[in-house]
Design a protein around this motif. Structure first.
Motif, PDB file in Angstrom:
ATOM      1  N   SER A 282      30.757  68.851 -91.731  1.00 55.99           N
ATOM      2  CA  SER A 282      31.129  70.272 -91.772  1.00 55.99           C
ATOM      3  C   SER A 282      32.614  70.491 -92.044  1.00 55.99           C
ATOM      4  O   SER A 282      32.984  71.476 -92.678  1.00 55.99           O
ATOM      5  N   THR A 283      33.467  69.586 -91.591  1.00 53.15           N
ATOM      6  CA  THR A 283      34.914  69.780 -91.734  1.00 53.15           C
ATOM      7  C   THR A 283      35.572  68.778 -92.687  1.00 53.15           C
ATOM      8  O   THR A 283      36.735  68.952 -93.037  1.00 53.15           O
ATOM      9  N   GLN A 284      34.864  67.722 -93.046  1.00 57.90           N
ATOM     10  CA  GLN A 284      35.406  66.601 -93.836  1.00 57.90           C
ATOM     11  C   GLN A 284      36.490  65.842 -93.077  1.00 57.90           C
ATOM     12  O   GLN A 284      37.226  65.045 -93.667  1.00 57.90           O
ATOM     13  N   GLN A 285      36.603  66.080 -91.765  1.00 55.89           N
ATOM     14  CA  GLN A 285      37.611  65.408 -90.953  1.00 55.89           C
ATOM     15  C   GLN A 285      37.284  63.933 -90.796  1.00 55.89           C
ATOM     16  O   GLN A 285      36.147  63.561 -90.506  1.00 55.89           O
ATOM     17  N   LEU A 286      38.296  63.100 -90.972  1.00 62.70           N
ATOM     18  CA  LEU A 286      38.165  61.662 -90.746  1.00 62.70           C
ATOM     19  C   LEU A 286      38.087  61.430 -89.241  1.00 62.70           C
ATOM     20  O   LEU A 286      38.989  61.825 -88.503  1.00 62.70           O
ATOM     21  N   VAL A 287      36.994  60.819 -88.792  1.00 62.79           N
ATOM     22  CA  VAL A 287      36.785  60.625 -87.359  1.00 62.79           C
ATOM     23  C   VAL A 287      36.709  59.148 -86.966  1.00 62.79           C
ATOM     24  O   VAL A 287      36.688  58.830 -85.780  1.00 62.79           O
ATOM     25  N   GLY A 288      36.661  58.250 -87.953  1.00 64.26           N
ATOM     26  CA  GLY A 288      36.596  56.837 -87.627  1.00 64.26           C
ATOM     27  C   GLY A 288      36.734  55.956 -88.853  1.00 64.26           C
ATOM     28  O   GLY A 288      36.641  56.419 -89.990  1.00 64.26           O
ATOM     29  N   LEU A 289      36.950  54.670 -88.577  1.00 66.89           N
ATOM     30  CA  LEU A 289      37.056  53.643 -89.612  1.00 66.89           C
ATOM     31  C   LEU A 289      36.139  52.490 -89.233  1.00 66.89           C
ATOM     32  O   LEU A 289      36.081  52.106 -88.067  1.00 66.89           O
ATOM     33  N   ILE A 290      35.442  51.961 -90.231  1.00 65.38           N
ATOM     34  CA  ILE A 290      34.604  50.783 -90.020  1.00 65.38           C
ATOM     35  C   ILE A 290      34.948  49.779 -91.114  1.00 65.38           C
ATOM     36  O   ILE A 290      34.870  50.080 -92.301  1.00 65.38           O
ATOM     37  N   TYR A 291      35.358  48.592 -90.695  1.00 68.29           N
ATOM     38  CA  TYR A 291      35.689  47.515 -91.616  1.00 68.29           C
ATOM     39  C   TYR A 291      34.557  46.487 -91.644  1.00 68.29           C
ATOM     40  O   TYR A 291      33.974  46.179 -90.604  1.00 68.29           O
ATOM     41  N   ILE A 292      34.322  45.927 -92.813  1.00 67.83           N
ATOM     42  CA  ILE A 292      33.643  44.638 -92.941  1.00 67.83           C
ATOM     43  C   ILE A 292      34.721  43.740 -93.537  1.00 67.83           C
ATOM     44  O   ILE A 292      35.143  43.937 -94.676  1.00 67.83           O
ATOM     45  N   LYS A 293      35.196  42.802 -92.725  1.00 70.17           N
ATOM     46  CA  LYS A 293      36.375  42.018 -93.101  1.00 70.17           C
ATOM     47  C   LYS A 293      36.116  40.534 -92.874  1.00 70.17           C
ATOM     48  O   LYS A 293      35.010  40.152 -92.490  1.00 70.17           O
ATOM     49  N   GLU A 294      37.154  39.738 -93.111  1.00 73.09           N
ATOM     50  CA  GLU A 294      37.053  38.285 -92.935  1.00 73.09           C
ATOM     51  C   GLU A 294      35.825  37.737 -93.670  1.00 73.09           C
ATOM     52  O   GLU A 294      35.093  36.902 -93.146  1.00 73.09           O
ATOM     53  N   ILE A 295      35.627  38.225 -94.880  1.00 69.41           N
ATOM     54  CA  ILE A 295      34.484  37.812 -95.700  1.00 69.41           C
ATOM     55  C   ILE A 295      34.667  36.348 -96.106  1.00 69.41           C
ATOM     56  O   ILE A 295      35.685  35.982 -96.686  1.00 69.41           O
ATOM     57  N   ASP A 296      33.671  35.534 -95.797  1.00 71.22           N
ATOM     58  CA  ASP A 296      33.668  34.133 -96.215  1.00 71.22           C
ATOM     59  C   ASP A 296      32.461  33.948 -97.139  1.00 71.22           C
ATOM     60  O   ASP A 296      31.324  33.868 -96.671  1.00 71.22           O
ATOM     61  N   PRO A 297      32.702  33.912 -98.466  1.00 68.21           N
ATOM     62  CA  PRO A 297      31.580  33.812 -99.402  1.00 68.21           C
ATOM     63  C   PRO A 297      30.828  32.480 -99.320  1.00 68.21           C
ATOM     64  O   PRO A 297      29.653  32.421 -99.664  1.00 68.21           O
ATOM     65  N   ILE A 298      31.489  31.432 -98.845  1.00 62.13           N
ATOM     66  CA  ILE A 298      30.826  30.135 -98.707  1.00 62.13           C
ATOM     67  C   ILE A 298      29.839  30.173 -97.537  1.00 62.13           C
ATOM     68  O   ILE A 298      28.673  29.805 -97.674  1.00 62.13           O
ATOM     69  N   LYS A 299      30.323  30.625 -96.392  1.00 65.78           N
ATOM     70  CA  LYS A 299      29.462  30.724 -95.209  1.00 65.78           C
ATOM     71  C   LYS A 299      28.558  31.957 -95.236  1.00 65.78           C
ATOM     72  O   LYS A 299      27.676  32.084 -94.397  1.00 65.78           O
ATOM     73  N   LYS A 300      28.843  32.879 -96.189  1.00 63.92           N
ATOM     74  CA  LYS A 300      28.131  34.157 -96.269  1.00 63.92           C
ATOM     75  C   LYS A 300      28.241  34.902 -94.936  1.00 63.92           C
ATOM     76  O   LYS A 300      27.257  35.316 -94.332  1.00 63.92           O
ATOM     77  N   GLN A 301      29.485  35.048 -94.518  1.00 64.02           N
ATOM     78  CA  GLN A 301      29.786  35.607 -93.202  1.00 64.02           C
ATOM     79  C   GLN A 301      30.836  36.702 -93.317  1.00 64.02           C
ATOM     80  O   GLN A 301      31.710  36.642 -94.174  1.00 64.02           O
ATOM     81  N   GLY A 302      30.747  37.693 -92.451  1.00 67.20           N
ATOM     82  CA  GLY A 302      31.742  38.749 -92.369  1.00 67.20           C
ATOM     83  C   GLY A 302      31.849  39.248 -90.941  1.00 67.20           C
ATOM     84  O   GLY A 302      31.002  38.938 -90.094  1.00 67.20           O
ATOM     85  N   GLU A 303      32.885  40.032 -90.693  1.00 66.68           N
ATOM     86  CA  GLU A 303      33.157  40.537 -89.344  1.00 66.68           C
ATOM     87  C   GLU A 303      33.321  42.048 -89.383  1.00 66.68           C
ATOM     88  O   GLU A 303      33.969  42.586 -90.274  1.00 66.68           O
ATOM     89  N   PHE A 304      32.744  42.713 -88.405  1.00 65.67           N
ATOM     90  CA  PHE A 304      32.936  44.152 -88.245  1.00 65.67           C
ATOM     91  C   PHE A 304      34.136  44.431 -87.354  1.00 65.67           C
ATOM     92  O   PHE A 304      34.377  43.718 -86.377  1.00 65.67           O
ATOM     93  N   ALA A 305      34.853  45.482 -87.687  1.00 64.05           N
ATOM     94  CA  ALA A 305      35.861  46.070 -86.813  1.00 64.05           C
ATOM     95  C   ALA A 305      35.709  47.579 -86.967  1.00 64.05           C
ATOM     96  O   ALA A 305      35.389  48.062 -88.060  1.00 64.05           O
ATOM     97  N   TYR A 306      35.919  48.324 -85.897  1.00 63.47           N
ATOM     98  CA  TYR A 306      35.669  49.759 -85.944  1.00 63.47           C
ATOM     99  C   TYR A 306      36.523  50.481 -84.922  1.00 63.47           C
ATOM    100  O   TYR A 306      36.919  49.919 -83.893  1.00 63.47           O
ATOM    101  N   CYS A 307      36.827  51.718 -85.232  1.00 65.07           N
ATOM    102  CA  CYS A 307      37.535  52.584 -84.296  1.00 65.07           C
ATOM    103  C   CYS A 307      37.085  54.018 -84.544  1.00 65.07           C
ATOM    104  O   CYS A 307      36.859  54.426 -85.680  1.00 65.07           O
ATOM    105  N   ILE A 308      36.949  54.740 -83.456  1.00 66.98           N
ATOM    106  CA  ILE A 308      36.512  56.134 -83.489  1.00 66.98           C
ATOM    107  C   ILE A 308      37.597  56.966 -82.811  1.00 66.98           C
ATOM    108  O   ILE A 308      38.155  56.546 -81.787  1.00 66.98           O
ATOM    109  N   GLY A 309      37.894  58.134 -83.349  1.00 62.68           N
ATOM    110  CA  GLY A 309      38.912  59.008 -82.774  1.00 62.68           C
ATOM    111  C   GLY A 309      38.511  59.542 -81.406  1.00 62.68           C
ATOM    112  O   GLY A 309      37.329  59.676 -81.090  1.00 62.68           O
ATOM    113  N   TYR A 310      39.523  59.844 -80.602  1.00 62.23           N
ATOM    114  CA  TYR A 310      39.302  60.322 -79.234  1.00 62.23           C
ATOM    115  C   TYR A 310      38.229  61.407 -79.107  1.00 62.23           C
ATOM    116  O   TYR A 310      37.330  61.283 -78.276  1.00 62.23           O
ATOM    117  N   PRO A 311      38.304  62.485 -79.896  1.00 62.17           N
ATOM    118  CA  PRO A 311      37.340  63.579 -79.684  1.00 62.17           C
ATOM    119  C   PRO A 311      35.895  63.218 -80.048  1.00 62.17           C
ATOM    120  O   PRO A 311      34.988  63.980 -79.757  1.00 62.17           O
TER     121      PRO A 311
END
Length: 180
Positions: free
Chosen positions: A74-103
């Motif tokens: 409704s507001t287009q307000q950014l309320v959080g970030l979600i990463y898929i990071k530390e991608i290892d194409p050999i191991k076919k592995q990745g890591e999530f990291a996330y943060c959500i705003g206080y409200p």
């Protein structure tokens, strides 16, 4: 690419997100300084956020790291970030990291986001193992891991050092792709 979450949506970071990202980071600085110090320091001004976003857009395109923004429809307000990071194409592995705003905490948004992006990571990115690394006192993050079916594997000794603190032991949670 857009992922629907009822009143919210996830999408890959875009260059036009720089100003909103800076606002999000500054308004959540206290909550980000311990576990997201690099993201915080790279987004303290609109100019820094512009450089950060351009880098993340490029990394997304090159499939090196995937940063998604979580926005309220409704507001287009950014309320959080979600990463898929530390991608290892050999191991076919990745890591999530996330943060959500206080409200927006305690609405299940991180869990819903991770569940949607887990499917994306397994089916579109071809990953076979996903990880979440959280401190045992970060109960919200541990809850996301458990809500999304990640299983505790082990304690990683001295895995992460927050700014101005001693190294912390972190808990490793994993989820594996299972052929249906």
């Amino acid at each position: 690419m857009l992922f629907d979450l009822e009143s919210y949506y996830l999408q890959p970071i875009k260059t036009r997100d720089a100003w909103a990202l800076c606002d999000f980071i500054i308004s959540n600085e206290d909550r980000l300084k311990r576990y997201f110090p690099k993201t915080l320091e790279q987004n303290l001004t609109p100019d820094l956020s512009k450089v950060f976003v351009e880098k993340k857009v490029k990394q997304f395109r090159l499939k090196e790291e995937f940063l998604f923004t979580l926005k309220e429809k409704s507001t287009q307000q950014l309320v959080g970030l979600i990463y898929i990071k530390e991608i290892d194409p050999i191991k076919k592995q990745g890591e999530f990291a996330y943060c959500i705003g206080y409200p927006f905490e305690d609405k299940g948004l991180a869990s819903k986001s991770v569940k949607l992006l887990t499917e994306f990571a397994f089916k579109d990115l071809g990953l076979k193992t996903l990880q979440i690394i959280a401190h045992k006192t970060n109960l919200a993050s541990v809850k996301v891991a458990e809500n999304c079916g990640f299983i505790w594997k082990k304690t990683l000794k001295n895995e992460f050092t927050p700014s101005g603190e001693l190294p912390l032991d972190m808990e490793l949670y994993e989820l594996y792709f299972e052929n249906e």
